[in-house]
Design a protein around this motif. Sequence first.
Motif: not given
Length: 278
Positions: A64-76, A130-132
């Motif tokens: 799941r983390a790898a999937e999110i990291a592929e797009y690296a959004p500011q907010v998820i 989740l937000s940067a």
Amino acid sequence: MFGRRAGLFAGAVIVACMALVGSGALGGALSGRAEPTGAVKEVVPNRVMTWNLCNPCEASNVDRAAEIAEYAPQVIAVQEACAPDVKKIRDYLESLFGLVYHVEYGSVLKNWGRCGGAPWNPGGYGQALLSAAPMTDRVNVEYPDGGSEDRGYMAVTTKVGGQSLRVFNTHFAERRQEEVRAEQARVLAKEIARHDRAIVLGDFNAVPDAPELSPIWALATDTDPQCRPASVGVCKPTTEWQSKFDYVFLRGITPLRHSVERSSYSDHYVLHSDLNLT
């Protein structure tokens, strides 16, 4: 001779331990993904993403983390999320991909069956953001009627594209509960209307022309310029059953581009959007 054998034995023990640690330290292998390179990525500051994680589903938090990291959004925004899983996802995003996120939870259920934990302290189940950038002024609201399962929305103030914005995350009642979703939409729309600019993310369990979404459409537009309540057939599906249930609704904000990506780890696709915030 004895010293040489002892040295070989010690070396074998070390290799075996390393193999065990390598397979277990991350809660399992990367399930077919290449090992992360360790290179630090940066988030895309004007990108937001919504993803229903699917629960219960056979998916590792590393994947799941790898999937999110592929797009690296500011907010998820994630839905059907267990609080312990979200914490692990956040930790893996930082340790494996160099992406640092803050987390706020919007759990409306304490669900031992879905989220584990001790019987007297089950894991929180619901939404999370989740937000940067740091998040403030969090609200967590349970809808008066969740339908077959308690549902709600959460909202925070955080930065997207350098601008301070109100960001919502919600999960409406399941399919075939139109009247319940209609009331949920009225509750959420009342809160959205308080803000001139807002981003509303989530799984609404309703297709674009569903009457119950009318209060939301009256305040915001979808990130896909071609997707409107009256334009059935041009909205990209966001689920395995070829329905659009997931949205990035924008109020007072212009979209630049968006993408719907199939996922091997959920029955919902990943929807992310880049926004024009100048």
